[in-house]
Write a protein that holds these residues in place. Structure first.
Motif, PDB file in Angstrom:
ATOM      1  N   PRO A  29       0.829  -1.209   0.000  1.00 24.99           N
ATOM      2  CA  PRO A  29       0.000   0.000   0.000  1.00 24.99           C
ATOM      3  C   PRO A  29       0.861   1.256   0.000  1.00 24.99           C
ATOM      4  N   GLN A  30       0.253   2.365  -0.413  1.00 21.16           N
ATOM      5  CA  GLN A  30       0.895   3.673  -0.373  1.00 21.16           C
ATOM      6  C   GLN A  30       0.103   4.577   0.580  1.00 21.16           C
ATOM      7  N   PRO A  31       0.742   5.600   1.146  1.00 20.59           N
ATOM      8  CA  PRO A  31       0.035   6.499   2.065  1.00 20.59           C
ATOM      9  C   PRO A  31      -1.202   7.122   1.420  1.00 20.59           C
ATOM     10  N   GLY A  32      -2.335   6.994   2.089  1.00 20.53           N
ATOM     11  CA  GLY A  32      -3.595   7.520   1.586  1.00 20.53           C
ATOM     12  C   GLY A  32      -4.535   6.450   1.072  1.00 20.53           C
ATOM     13  N   GLN A  33      -3.993   5.283   0.719  1.00 16.49           N
ATOM     14  CA  GLN A  33      -4.838   4.211   0.202  1.00 16.49           C
ATOM     15  C   GLN A  33      -5.586   3.502   1.339  1.00 16.49           C
ATOM     16  N   PHE A  34      -6.543   2.656   0.956  1.00 13.46           N
ATOM     17  CA  PHE A  34      -7.376   1.997   1.959  1.00 13.46           C
ATOM     18  C   PHE A  34      -7.657   0.551   1.577  1.00 13.46           C
ATOM     19  N   PHE A  35      -8.172  -0.202   2.546  1.00 15.92           N
ATOM     20  CA  PHE A  35      -8.557  -1.598   2.355  1.00 15.92           C
ATOM     21  C   PHE A  35     -10.023  -1.784   2.720  1.00 15.92           C
ATOM     22  N   MET A  36     -10.646  -2.771   2.092  1.00 13.61           N
ATOM     23  CA  MET A  36     -12.017  -3.150   2.416  1.00 13.61           C
ATOM     24  C   MET A  36     -11.966  -4.447   3.216  1.00 13.61           C
ATOM     25  N   ILE A  37     -12.527  -4.411   4.418  1.00 15.08           N
ATOM     26  CA  ILE A  37     -12.440  -5.550   5.333  1.00 15.08           C
ATOM     27  C   ILE A  37     -13.815  -6.168   5.552  1.00 15.08           C
ATOM     28  N   ALA A  38     -13.879  -7.492   5.414  1.00 14.59           N
ATOM     29  CA  ALA A  38     -15.099  -8.245   5.717  1.00 14.59           C
ATOM     30  C   ALA A  38     -15.057  -8.656   7.189  1.00 14.59           C
ATOM     31  N   ILE A  39     -16.158  -8.468   7.886  1.00 14.81           N
ATOM     32  CA  ILE A  39     -16.231  -8.814   9.309  1.00 14.81           C
ATOM     33  C   ILE A  39     -16.601 -10.294   9.429  1.00 14.81           C
ATOM     34  N   PRO A  40     -15.721 -11.125   9.997  1.00 19.03           N
ATOM     35  CA  PRO A  40     -16.002 -12.572  10.061  1.00 19.03           C
ATOM     36  C   PRO A  40     -17.088 -12.919  11.075  1.00 19.03           C
ATOM     37  N   ASP A  41     -17.764 -14.040  10.810  1.00 18.80           N
ATOM     38  CA  ASP A  41     -18.762 -14.611  11.725  1.00 18.80           C
ATOM     39  C   ASP A  41     -19.974 -13.710  11.943  1.00 18.80           C
TER      40      ASP A  41
END
Length: 266
Positions: A29-41
Motif C-alpha cells: 500500500p501507499q500512504p492515503g490508500q485503503f482496504f475493504m475488510i469483511a467482518i467474520p462470523d
C-alpha cells in the motif's frame, strides 16, 4: 486475501489499532490508500468496511479505527490469530512533496490515521533530517487524540486543540491552521504543502483557508462505501465548478480518496 491478526489493541475510548500480518505476494500500500475488510462470523454484515492504512513496514500493516456501529464493534472483539478477509489496496495516494520543505498535516480525530504512514514516507524518501513536518491535531476532547505519541521524532512539531479544552488550545484545529499560515511569509507559502484528513466539515473549512492563501493542499475524504472499486456508487461526491460537458460527480473509492484543494464541493 486472508490476513492474520497480530494484535487488536484498544488505545483510547472506542479507538483501536488492528495489526495484521502482510504477505510478500500482496501489493504494497501507499500512504492515503485503503482496504475493504469483511467482518467474520457476522453474515448479517454483508458489506465490507473501508479502512485507511495507518502504518506499514512490509511485514505488518496497522489500521486505526473507531467504534461507530455494528461493523467496527464486531471488529473490536476479534482476537490475535484470527484470519480476516481483506481486499486492497484501493484508491489513489498522497503525492509526496519532492520540492516542498514545509509540510503541515492537519487532522481531526481518527483522521490522523493515514498521517503516520505518510510522515514516515516523507521523512524517509525526501527529507532525511531536512525540512519541517508539523502536525495540527484536533478533536472534541483529549480522548480523540490517541495517536499523538505515535509520531514521536518523525514530526518536528505537534500542536493540539480540543473543543472542550481538555488538552491544548480550546477551539477548532482550523483556527490553529489560520494562525500557522499567518506566520508564513509569501515566499514561504510557495514552499509549503498541506495535507488534511478528518470530518467533512473540517475539510470544507481547510479547503476555504488554503484557496484563500493560495497554498498547495491535498485532502483525503471519508465515505461509506460497499465495494471499493466504483460499482456500488455509494461514495459519490460533487465536484466544484464542473463544466456542463464534464463529469459533475466523483467517486471516493476510484477517483480518491485523495483530492486536490478546490476540486470537491465539500
Amino acid at each position: 486475501m486472508f490476513n492474520k491478526i497480530i494484535s487488536n489493541k484498544k488505545i483510547s475510548t472506542d479507538i483501536y489499532i488492528l495489526s495484521l500480518e502482510y504477505r510478500r505476494n500482496q501489493k504494497a500500500p501507499q500512504p492515503g490508500q485503503f482496504f475493504m475488510i469483511a467482518i467474520p462470523d457476522h453474515p448479517e454484515l454483508v458489506l465490507r468496511r473501508p479502512f485507511s492504512v495507518c502504518d506499514y513496514d512490509g511485514k505488518k500493516m496497522d489500521i486505526c479505527y473507531k467504534i461507530v456501529g455494528k461493523g467496527t464493534s464486531a471488529l473490536s472483539v476479534l482476537k490475535k490469530g484470527t484470519h480476516i478477509d481483506i481486499l486492497g489496496p484501493f484508491g489513489n495516494e498522497f503525492k509526496l512533496p519532492e520540492n516542498k520543505k514545509n509540510i503541515i498535516l492537519i487532522a481531526g480525530g481518527i483522521g490522523a490515521a493515514p498521517f503516520l504512514f505518510l510522515s514516515k514516507q516523507i521523512r524517509k524518501k525526501y527529507f532525511g533530517n531536512k525540512g519541517t513536518i508539523t502536525l495540527l491535531y484536533g478533536g472534541k476532547s483529549s480522548s480523540d487524540l490517541p495517536l499523538k505519541k505515535s509520531f514521536g521524532k518523525i514530526i518536528d512539531k505537534i500542536i493540539v486543540s480540543t473543543e472542550d479544552g481538555s488538552e491544548g488550545y480550546k477551539g477548532f484545529i482550523t483556527e490553529i491552521l489560520i494562525k500557522e499560515i499567518n506566520k508564513l511569509k509569501e515566499e514561504e507559502k510557495t514552499d509549503t504543502i498541506i495535507f488534511a484528513s478528518g470530518p467533512q466539515a473540517m475539510l470544507k473549512e481547510v479547503d476555504k483557508i488554503v484557496l484563500k492563501n493560495d497554498i498547495n493542499c491535498q485532502l483525503t475524504a471519508e465515505s461509506v462505501m460497499g465495494c471499493g472499486y466504483g460499482v456500488c456508487l455509494g461514495c459519490i461526491l460533487e465536484k466544484k465548478d464542473a463544466d456542463k460537458e464534464a463529469k459533475k460527480h466523483t467517486l471516493v473509492c476510484t477517483d480518491g480518496p485523495v483530492f486536490n484543494s478546490g476540486e470537491i464541493k465539500w
